[in-house]
Motif scaffolding. Sequence first.
Motif, mmCIF file in Angstrom:
data_model
loop_
_atom_site.group_PDB
_atom_site.id
_atom_site.type_symbol
_atom_site.label_atom_id
_atom_site.label_comp_id
_atom_site.label_asym_id
_atom_site.label_seq_id
_atom_site.Cartn_x
_atom_site.Cartn_y
_atom_site.Cartn_z
ATOM 1 N N TYR A 1 26.296 40.404 31.607
ATOM 2 C CA TYR A 1 25.779 40.271 30.149
ATOM 3 C C TYR A 1 24.305 39.766 30.007
ATOM 4 N N PHE A 2 23.600 39.809 31.133
ATOM 5 C CA PHE A 2 22.164 39.509 31.036
ATOM 6 C C PHE A 2 21.462 40.626 30.353
ATOM 7 N N GLU A 3 20.231 40.339 29.622
ATOM 8 C CA GLU A 3 19.248 41.115 28.769
ATOM 9 C C GLU A 3 17.952 40.617 29.012
ATOM 10 N N LEU A 4 17.190 41.521 29.350
ATOM 11 C CA LEU A 4 15.588 41.253 29.647
ATOM 12 C C LEU A 4 14.914 41.531 28.236
ATOM 13 N N MET A 5 14.561 40.577 27.560
ATOM 14 C CA MET A 5 14.113 40.874 26.153
ATOM 15 C C MET A 5 12.375 40.666 26.310
ATOM 16 N N TYR A 6 11.777 41.638 25.452
ATOM 17 C CA TYR A 6 10.321 41.650 25.486
ATOM 18 C C TYR A 6 9.606 41.738 24.290
ATOM 19 N N LEU A 7 8.311 41.100 23.996
ATOM 20 C CA LEU A 7 7.602 41.337 22.871
ATOM 21 C C LEU A 7 6.350 41.674 23.217
ATOM 22 N N PRO A 8 6.052 43.216 22.999
ATOM 23 C CA PRO A 8 4.720 43.652 23.458
ATOM 24 C C PRO A 8 3.679 43.443 22.497
ATOM 25 N N PHE A 9 2.537 43.466 23.214
ATOM 26 C CA PHE A 9 1.504 42.871 22.195
ATOM 27 C C PHE A 9 0.496 44.330 21.953
ATOM 28 N N GLU A 10 0.709 45.547 22.629
ATOM 29 C CA GLU A 10 0.368 46.722 22.670
ATOM 30 C C GLU A 10 1.479 47.728 22.605
ATOM 31 N N GLU A 11 1.036 48.830 21.903
ATOM 32 C CA GLU A 11 2.040 49.985 21.625
ATOM 33 C C GLU A 11 2.314 50.660 22.870
ATOM 34 N N ASP A 12 1.256 50.564 23.878
ATOM 35 C CA ASP A 12 1.624 51.608 25.338
ATOM 36 C C ASP A 12 2.095 50.575 26.400
ATOM 37 N N ALA A 13 2.542 49.302 26.039
ATOM 38 C CA ALA A 13 2.440 48.298 27.098
ATOM 39 C C ALA A 13 3.911 48.807 27.922
ATOM 40 N N SER A 14 3.627 48.674 29.233
ATOM 41 C CA SER A 14 4.806 49.111 30.282
ATOM 42 C C SER A 14 6.016 48.191 29.897
ATOM 43 N N LEU A 15 7.146 48.857 30.160
ATOM 44 C CA LEU A 15 8.323 48.257 30.031
ATOM 45 C C LEU A 15 8.713 47.386 31.281
ATOM 46 N N PRO A 16 9.090 46.083 30.881
ATOM 47 C CA PRO A 16 9.603 45.285 31.995
ATOM 48 C C PRO A 16 11.066 45.597 32.356
ATOM 49 N N ARG A 17 11.499 45.315 33.627
ATOM 50 C CA ARG A 17 12.784 45.641 34.150
ATOM 51 C C ARG A 17 13.192 44.818 35.265
ATOM 52 N N PHE A 18 14.455 44.603 35.579
ATOM 53 C CA PHE A 18 14.910 43.978 36.553
ATOM 54 C C PHE A 18 14.937 44.329 37.893
ATOM 55 N N ARG A 19 14.613 43.733 38.992
ATOM 56 C CA ARG A 19 14.477 44.370 40.313
ATOM 57 C C ARG A 19 15.877 44.507 40.687
ATOM 58 N N ASP A 20 15.723 45.536 41.759
ATOM 59 C CA ASP A 20 17.168 46.302 42.308
ATOM 60 C C ASP A 20 17.870 45.306 42.996
ATOM 61 N N SER A 21 17.573 44.288 43.192
ATOM 62 C CA SER A 21 18.281 43.027 44.037
ATOM 63 C C SER A 21 19.252 42.568 43.016
ATOM 64 N N VAL A 22 19.179 42.748 41.840
ATOM 65 C CA VAL A 22 20.226 41.991 40.860
ATOM 66 C C VAL A 22 21.809 43.167 40.982
ATOM 67 N N CYS A 23 21.561 44.128 41.522
ATOM 68 C CA CYS A 23 22.620 45.276 41.645
ATOM 69 C C CYS A 23 23.429 45.232 42.919
ATOM 70 N N GLY A 24 22.919 44.337 43.961
ATOM 71 C CA GLY A 24 23.589 44.359 45.342
ATOM 72 C C GLY A 24 24.158 43.043 45.465
ATOM 73 N N HIS A 25 25.566 42.983 45.645
ATOM 74 C CA HIS A 25 26.121 41.738 45.913
ATOM 75 C C HIS A 25 27.302 41.971 46.916
ATOM 76 N N GLY A 26 27.074 43.206 47.650
ATOM 77 C CA GLY A 26 28.066 43.582 48.680
ATOM 78 C C GLY A 26 28.136 42.613 50.093
ATOM 79 N N ASP A 27 26.833 42.242 50.378
ATOM 80 C CA ASP A 27 26.958 41.451 51.567
ATOM 81 C C ASP A 27 27.051 40.048 51.721
ATOM 82 N N MET A 28 27.657 39.539 50.409
ATOM 83 C CA MET A 28 27.812 38.272 50.300
ATOM 84 C C MET A 28 29.238 37.445 51.038
ATOM 85 N N PRO A 29 29.167 36.829 51.721
ATOM 86 C CA PRO A 29 30.250 36.188 52.443
ATOM 87 C C PRO A 29 31.412 35.722 51.442
#
Length: 251
Positions: free
Chosen positions: A142-170
């Motif tokens: 349910y997580f959402e990364l929200m942003y408020l840009p100060f510039e029209e062409d500001a790059s889009l923030p994003r989550f890192r790939d690590s939040v998608c991988g849980h397969g190696d947990m004990p």
Amino acid sequence: MEFVKLTYENMDKEHICCAISNNKDIQVMSKKNWLKERLDEGLVFLKGNVRGKCFIEYIPAEYAWAPIWAEGYMYIDCLWVSGQFKGHGYSNFLLDACIGDSKAKGKKGLVTLSSKKKMGFLSDPKYMGYKGFQTADTAEPYFELMYLPFEEDASLPRFRDSVCGHGDMPEGFVLYYTNQCPFTAKYVPILEGMAKVRNAAFQSVHIQTREDAQNAPSPFTTFSLFYDGQFVTHEILSEKKFDKILVSKGL
């Protein structure tokens, strides 16, 4: 209301607003030590001069303890106004102060962790949307990364790939946490003790570096509980709430 910015000089005497009155409490001490180590990285903790929850905490996104890519942005760790302080415009004042400070420091915009609907410990999506924030990225469940840009062409923030991988947990419970929230200093040992009494597999992972936080498997590094590799909750659990989870797992 007068507002105070925490510094090395006033940190020890100032109340940090998280419903804990005793500065010698282990929860307060762990949080203040964490804050002190972040000040040179540009962390700002601005609070009402009151003994209550009325504050904003933010830091340059490159130094945020969160698995995000948001170069040039300012990351809001927490904006919390509650109780008798609600309804007076303090949230607007604190957020506007953050916006002004971030613009003065040449930032591209603000970014914060929110959710599909309002949830504890996360920025309120309705309020942030009202203030102009948009959703830049999402992560299960349910997580959402929200942003408020100060510039029209500001790059889009994003989550890192690590939040998608849980397969190696004990197997069993795995809890990731930091000292960013004072409550973890109290409740993590309690949960560990409860799990031990119930013979439940339980492993706690104390995230102690920014690098580890930025490569964590959950967007909310302050507290995230998994069971058999599946996300359970980001909510810092009381004894009663953890007991319900243990029962639901047959423990």
